[in-house]
Write an enzyme that holds these catalytic residues in place. Structure first.
Site, PDB file in Angstrom:
ATOM      1  N   HIS A 323       0.833  -1.209   0.000  1.00 25.89           N
ATOM      2  CA  HIS A 323       0.000   0.000   0.000  1.00 25.89           C
ATOM      3  C   HIS A 323       0.869   1.260   0.000  1.00 25.89           C
ATOM      4  O   HIS A 323       0.665   2.172  -0.823  1.00 25.89           O
ATOM      5  CB  HIS A 323      -0.903  -0.020   1.226  1.00 25.89           C
ATOM      6  CG  HIS A 323      -1.769   1.194   1.381  1.00 25.89           C
ATOM      7  ND1 HIS A 323      -3.103   1.205   1.054  1.00 25.89           N
ATOM      8  CD2 HIS A 323      -1.489   2.449   1.830  1.00 25.89           C
ATOM      9  CE1 HIS A 323      -3.603   2.410   1.293  1.00 25.89           C
ATOM     10  NE2 HIS A 323      -2.641   3.182   1.770  1.00 25.89           N
ATOM     11  N   GLU A 324       1.854   1.315   0.898  1.00 23.03           N
ATOM     12  CA  GLU A 324       2.676   2.521   1.014  1.00 23.03           C
ATOM     13  C   GLU A 324       3.566   2.724  -0.212  1.00 23.03           C
ATOM     14  O   GLU A 324       3.816   3.864  -0.626  1.00 23.03           O
ATOM     15  CB  GLU A 324       3.514   2.472   2.286  1.00 23.03           C
ATOM     16  CG  GLU A 324       2.709   2.393   3.582  1.00 23.03           C
ATOM     17  CD  GLU A 324       1.686   3.516   3.736  1.00 23.03           C
ATOM     18  OE1 GLU A 324       1.957   4.636   3.253  1.00 23.03           O
ATOM     19  OE2 GLU A 324       0.615   3.269   4.323  1.00 23.03           O
ATOM     20  N   HIS A 327       1.684   4.592  -2.686  1.00 27.16           N
ATOM     21  CA  HIS A 327       1.720   6.051  -2.473  1.00 27.16           C
ATOM     22  C   HIS A 327       3.037   6.641  -2.980  1.00 27.16           C
ATOM     23  O   HIS A 327       3.048   7.718  -3.586  1.00 27.16           O
ATOM     24  CB  HIS A 327       1.560   6.369  -0.987  1.00 27.16           C
ATOM     25  CG  HIS A 327       0.169   6.237  -0.480  1.00 27.16           C
ATOM     26  ND1 HIS A 327      -0.922   6.752  -1.140  1.00 27.16           N
ATOM     27  CD2 HIS A 327      -0.325   5.630   0.643  1.00 27.16           C
ATOM     28  CE1 HIS A 327      -2.031   6.488  -0.451  1.00 27.16           C
ATOM     29  NE2 HIS A 327      -1.691   5.809   0.631  1.00 27.16           N
TER      30      HIS A 327
END
Length: 611
Positions: A323-324, A327
């Site tokens: 997920h990170e 980003h």
């Protein structure tokens, strides 16, 4: 006595500076690699629960539901200055008169008139009833573990859209304030700013497209000052390697772990509270578990209970890391069940993967993987069910250099974890640069061949390995000229046409038809490829030097592959609908990646990393 104390202080500072400067010592590795189950860790601070309208409004403001947040700029806000001990504390300290401890109260938050509308937007995005009231389901959602990146961000105002200020912007805004009036930043903050500025100077010069990284190989590192206390270093690195690999399997970006260099693109670290020189503090156990910045650093809250992929307890570090990294690549939050980019954490399932929308969103920024392949084929094998009845299965494989991908046609994607080395999956065939694959399959023949150079290998699908000698006592590998008299050698590509019972061998601009029944070249061959397989549109044809010919059982069609394009052969059904189409004609070209998705190279450093 004062001299001794001063000397001790100096020695401690020197030792601390030395530990920060060295790149991983033996003692550090031993400590971080050990099992910490024998240590009684202190109680971790708990994040404040969101139960009141005031807390809910702060939450909505923090994550951009009231006003979009300038998140990328916040990465460089000054870190809070810690209280400094006065030089002569004994002249300033005295016993307090109150007999009761004062409880710290945060400033009361005024409820905005727009609170209800902001709450409705949040509720709607999270699949809740958009009542505008702080009901129980809304409180439950707000108190779930989540990513610290705002859900709605303002566009970055920095020119190159990277993480840090440019090196030219090193002078304080108010240069007249010096000495004690200047904010004191800790050592880690200074180090991180130094690395960020160097990276951004380089990126500003290289990057013509500020919406993404300009390079195709990005270097990352788990920082020595940012190890987690919950997993060994090797566990942390393995999980992070897998997380980066999952993204490189769907976009033409490769991620390389760099343990020694200075030019690191993505720095990864764990911390608690005020951490790693970051302006955004973590909140303890619960709620925010990590945050990241577009084209830059990733931080994990080490107060959280991070676990490996096989654990059923705690928070999956793999899922959070994927997920990170999303980003860091520029992806926003996606409020949809199944997306790895949804802001709230959901437990990791057995088959955790990037879903369709995740892949398409990141490919809008970085493009889809492109390229050609030396061999593409459907590998057919015979199996028996529990009643002993024979049935057949096939899988699709793409070969390039020394690697292969299995393609899952039903899901329109490659198998997760591919590519793999040819030598590990196809025993006895050449380890790289295979020229062609042919499956001769008739009522009386079932033979599979791999071609490389002047030789041919016959493959045994039941034993899943190449023959050294078949049932006719033919030894392998053998010369193409012996196995297929009159056929060209070497070949660019080849395929078997079931309808005509012919093998077509391609070399240069020529094609040679070989009869498997007569074991000889068909009369009047070789011929020009363009004459035997004419174009539907005269100006659109591969002409020669074909990379691969592929018959697909999924689409029941034959494809000519050259560079990053394919030409589909006209089928009998096409000619029944339109008699003017040429026999064996080739439809106009299309991109390979428009039909077969996400066949991507990954960096060699992660090729053998098991999921």
């Amino acid at each position: 006595m004062e001299q001794v104390v001063g000397l001790k202080t100096v020695l401690i500072l020197i030792a601390a500076s030395y530990l920060l400067s060295i790149k991983g010592t033996g003692s550090e590795r031993v400590f971080h690699s050990r099992d910490h189950s024998d240590l009684e860790l202190p109680n971790h601070p708990q994040a404040d629960a969101i139960l009141s309208p005031e807390a809910a409004q702060q939450y909505l403001m923090k994550y951009g539901w009231v006003t979009p947040v300038n998140w990328e700029e916040q990465a460089f806000g000054d870190i809070p200055e810690l209280d400094q001990a006065p030089q002569d504390v004994f002249q300033l300290i005295s016993e307090g008169e109150s007999t009761e401890r004062t409880t710290f109260m945060s400033p009361k938050t005024e409820i905005s008139p727009d609170f209800s509308e902001s709450l409705k937007k949040f509720q709607e995005a999270n699949g809740l009833n958009a009542t505008g009231l702080l009901d129980t389901p809304t409180k439950v959602t707000m108190n779930k573990p989540r990513c610290g990146v705002p859900d709605i961000k303002a566009p970055s105002k920095r020119k190159n859209a990277t993480l840090s200020l440019l090196a030219t912007n090193t002078t304080p805004h108010n240069s007249s304030h010096t000495g004690n009036s200047r904010r004191k930043r800790n050592v880690l903050s200074t180090l991180f700013d130094h690395f960020r500025r160097r990276r951004d100077d380089r990126e500003a010069l290289e990057n013509e497209n500020p919406a993404s990284f300009s390079k195709r190989t990005l270097k990352w590192r788990l920082m020595g000052e940012g190890y987690s206390m919950q997993l060994s270093i090797e566990q942390q690195r393995r999980i992070l390697i897998t997380a980066f690999r999952m993204w490189s399997e769907v976009i033409p970006l490769q991620f390389e772990e760099d343990l020694t260099g200075e030019d690191i693109d993505i720095r990864v670290g764990f911390g608690t509270g005020q951490h790693l020189g970051c302006s955004q503090a973590f909140d303890g156990v619960g709620q925010q578990f990590a945050h990241a910045w577009y084209l830059g650093d990733i931080h994990f809250d080490d107060d959280e209970h991070f676990v490996g992929p096989s654990s059923e307890q705690g928070i999956s570090l793999l899922k959070v890391a994927v997920h990170e990294i999303g980003h860091a690549l520029g992806l926003p939050h996606i409020n949809r069940l199944g997306s790895v980019m949804q802001p709230n954490y959901t437990p990791q399932g057995k088959h955790f993967e990037l879903d369709w929308e995740d892949r398409k969103t990141v490919q809008k920024k970085y493009g889809a993987c492109d390229g050609s392949f030396s061999t593409i084929f459907d590998w057919v094998r015979k199996e028996r069910n529990s009643r002993g009845e024979v049935f057949y299965r096939f899988n699709t494989y793409f070969f390039k250099t020394g690697w292969y991908w299995m393609y899952e046609n039903k899901s329109n994607r490659t198998r997760f974890g591919d590519p793999l080395p040819i030598k590990t999956g196809w025993k006895g065939v050449p380890e790289n640069n295979i020229d062609a694959y042919v499956h001769v399959w008739t009522w009386n023949i079932d033979a599979q061949y791999f071609f490389k150079g002047t030789q041919v290998w016959r493959y045994d699908p039941e034993k899943d390995m190449a023959y050294t000698e078949d049932w006719k006592k033919n030894k392998y590998p053998q010369l193409i000229s012996d196995a297929f008299p009159g056929a060209p050698s070497p070949v660019d590509a080849a395929f078997f046409d079931k309808k005509d019972r012919l093998i077509y061998f391609f070399r240069g601009n020529n094609v040679t038809a070989f009869s498997v029944d007569k074991n000889k070249v068909v009369d009047h061959f070789p011929k020009w490829i363009i004459d035997v397989f004419p174009p539907v549109e005269p100006s659109d044809h591969p002409v020669g030097h074909i990379d691969a010919i592929y018959y697909s059982y999924t689409y029941q069609a034959t494809y000519f592959i050259k560079d990053s394009y394919y030409w589909k052969m006209v089928k009998d059904q096409d000619r029944q609908a339109n008699a003017s189409l040429p026999v064996n004609g080739l439809w106009p070209r299309k991109k390979i990646n428009s039909k077969w998705y996400d066949i991507c190279d990954v960096h060699p450093s992660v090729l053998f990393n098991a999921r």
